[in-house]
Design a protein around this motif. Sequence first.
Motif, PDB file in Angstrom:
ATOM      1  N   GLY A   1       1.049  -1.150   0.085  1.00  0.00           N
ATOM      2  CA  GLY A   1       0.011   0.001  -0.130  1.00  0.00           C
ATOM      3  C   GLY A   1       0.789   1.234  -0.135  1.00  0.00           C
ATOM      4  O   GLY A   1       0.528   2.323  -0.628  1.00  0.00           O
ATOM      5  N   ALA A   2       2.075   1.121   0.494  1.00  0.00           N
ATOM      6  CA  ALA A   2       2.930   2.384   0.605  1.00  0.00           C
ATOM      7  C   ALA A   2       3.508   2.761  -0.732  1.00  0.00           C
ATOM      8  O   ALA A   2       3.847   3.745  -1.279  1.00  0.00           O
ATOM      9  CB  ALA A   2       3.962   2.241   1.804  1.00  0.00           C
ATOM     10  N   LYS A   3       3.779   1.422  -1.246  1.00  0.00           N
ATOM     11  CA  LYS A   3       4.461   1.178  -2.698  1.00  0.00           C
ATOM     12  C   LYS A   3       3.523   2.067  -3.697  1.00  0.00           C
ATOM     13  O   LYS A   3       3.855   2.990  -4.497  1.00  0.00           O
ATOM     14  CB  LYS A   3       4.693   0.139  -3.132  1.00  0.00           C
ATOM     15  N   PHE A   4       2.275   1.683  -3.644  1.00  0.00           N
ATOM     16  CA  PHE A   4       1.043   2.294  -4.323  1.00  0.00           C
ATOM     17  C   PHE A   4       1.126   4.054  -4.238  1.00  0.00           C
ATOM     18  O   PHE A   4       1.147   4.749  -5.237  1.00  0.00           O
ATOM     19  CB  PHE A   4      -0.097   1.659  -4.085  1.00  0.00           C
ATOM     20  N   GLU A   5       1.010   4.201  -2.840  1.00  0.00           N
ATOM     21  CA  GLU A   5       0.999   5.699  -2.564  1.00  0.00           C
ATOM     22  C   GLU A   5       2.355   6.234  -3.096  1.00  0.00           C
ATOM     23  O   GLU A   5       2.207   7.732  -3.632  1.00  0.00           O
ATOM     24  CB  GLU A   5       0.659   5.955  -1.160  1.00  0.00           C
ATOM     25  N   THR A   6       3.474   5.897  -3.067  1.00  0.00           N
ATOM     26  CA  THR A   6       4.403   6.514  -3.457  1.00  0.00           C
ATOM     27  C   THR A   6       4.787   6.815  -4.988  1.00  0.00           C
ATOM     28  O   THR A   6       4.876   7.684  -5.442  1.00  0.00           O
ATOM     29  CB  THR A   6       5.785   5.608  -3.005  1.00  0.00           C
ATOM     30  N   PHE A   7       4.214   5.583  -5.528  1.00  0.00           N
ATOM     31  CA  PHE A   7       4.210   5.757  -6.836  1.00  0.00           C
ATOM     32  C   PHE A   7       3.103   6.757  -7.659  1.00  0.00           C
ATOM     33  O   PHE A   7       3.213   7.445  -8.535  1.00  0.00           O
ATOM     34  CB  PHE A   7       4.053   4.404  -7.900  1.00  0.00           C
ATOM     35  N   ALA A   8       1.947   6.603  -7.083  1.00  0.00           N
ATOM     36  CA  ALA A   8       1.033   7.503  -7.458  1.00  0.00           C
ATOM     37  C   ALA A   8       1.248   9.041  -7.231  1.00  0.00           C
ATOM     38  O   ALA A   8       1.066  10.112  -7.932  1.00  0.00           O
ATOM     39  CB  ALA A   8      -0.438   7.163  -6.666  1.00  0.00           C
ATOM     40  N   HIS A   9       1.882   9.362  -5.983  1.00  0.00           N
ATOM     41  CA  HIS A   9       2.211  10.638  -5.686  1.00  0.00           C
ATOM     42  C   HIS A   9       3.188  11.235  -6.616  1.00  0.00           C
ATOM     43  O   HIS A   9       3.105  12.239  -7.073  1.00  0.00           O
ATOM     44  CB  HIS A   9       2.689  10.734  -4.332  1.00  0.00           C
ATOM     45  N   LEU A  10       4.343  10.534  -6.966  1.00  0.00           N
ATOM     46  CA  LEU A  10       5.370  11.069  -7.633  1.00  0.00           C
ATOM     47  C   LEU A  10       5.224  11.010  -9.249  1.00  0.00           C
ATOM     48  O   LEU A  10       5.656  11.742 -10.089  1.00  0.00           O
ATOM     49  CB  LEU A  10       6.780  10.249  -7.569  1.00  0.00           C
TER      50      LEU A  10
END
Length: 274
Positions: free
Chosen positions: A251-260
């Motif tokens: 879930g943190a990987k998803f948020e990182t990719f979506a944010h950047l």
Amino acid sequence: MLRIADTRTGRLVEIPAAPRRLLRGHVHLSGLDPDARDGTGLGPGHLRVLLIGDVLARTAELHGLQVVTVLSTPRLTDDRYRALDRVMAVLGIHPPVVVGAHHPDAALGGPADVHVVARDADPSDAADGLRVEVGPVATAPLDEGAPGSLLPPVRPDEAAADDADPLAVRLLLLGRPYGTPTTVTGEALSEARRTLRRWRRQVADWAREPSRPIPDDLLRRSHTALVDDLGVHTVLGMLDDVAERPDVPPGAKFETFAHLDRVLGLDLARDIGR
């Protein structure tokens, strides 16, 4: 605060100057090829200038600045303007406020804070403000067609096939420091396509997991890379590392990719739900 290296001095300069929160950007396109086969006159170096102008604006917006951008071009026919619009659309470039501006200060509401130009260009209206010179791009013969022709003939309202995804060109041209000369090869373009497919598949998988916050160290390092002279290539390397880190929850990987991806503009969430 966003800091960019002024090519004239080599020093990092904060833009816009405090306390103003509006960034005025001026992107210059010159030397278009009137005999280009694709009808746009745009070579790979022009694409890179457009992309760096877009990433500059996206980075500023990510950090809470308002941005207004104009694009200066030689006089173009209506067909060429439409072709330019298409190229910007398929590359995910946010449209500038004015294209072909002859009085950019009026369109910007004041002098430009930063000019984005090709290294060999010398526009007469870039005397004031910070100057960002974008390195040249050479091309080896590509499988898709003639040398220098990077973009497949897709319409912006059509979904591109994975083997003809124009955003792979965006990824490839953003993968080196913007001032560094680079050469595009068919092998490098194919690798960019594979990377996009892999990241999109992973983002779609991670989206099924419970959301988790972006780790503080990742957020801090990525934002530092972006605000210090547009280190997009560094951020791309970080994402490749994050994707394989077992200590970062899905879930943190998803948020990182979506944010950047707000800066990268690679449509990484495209395959969610497919």
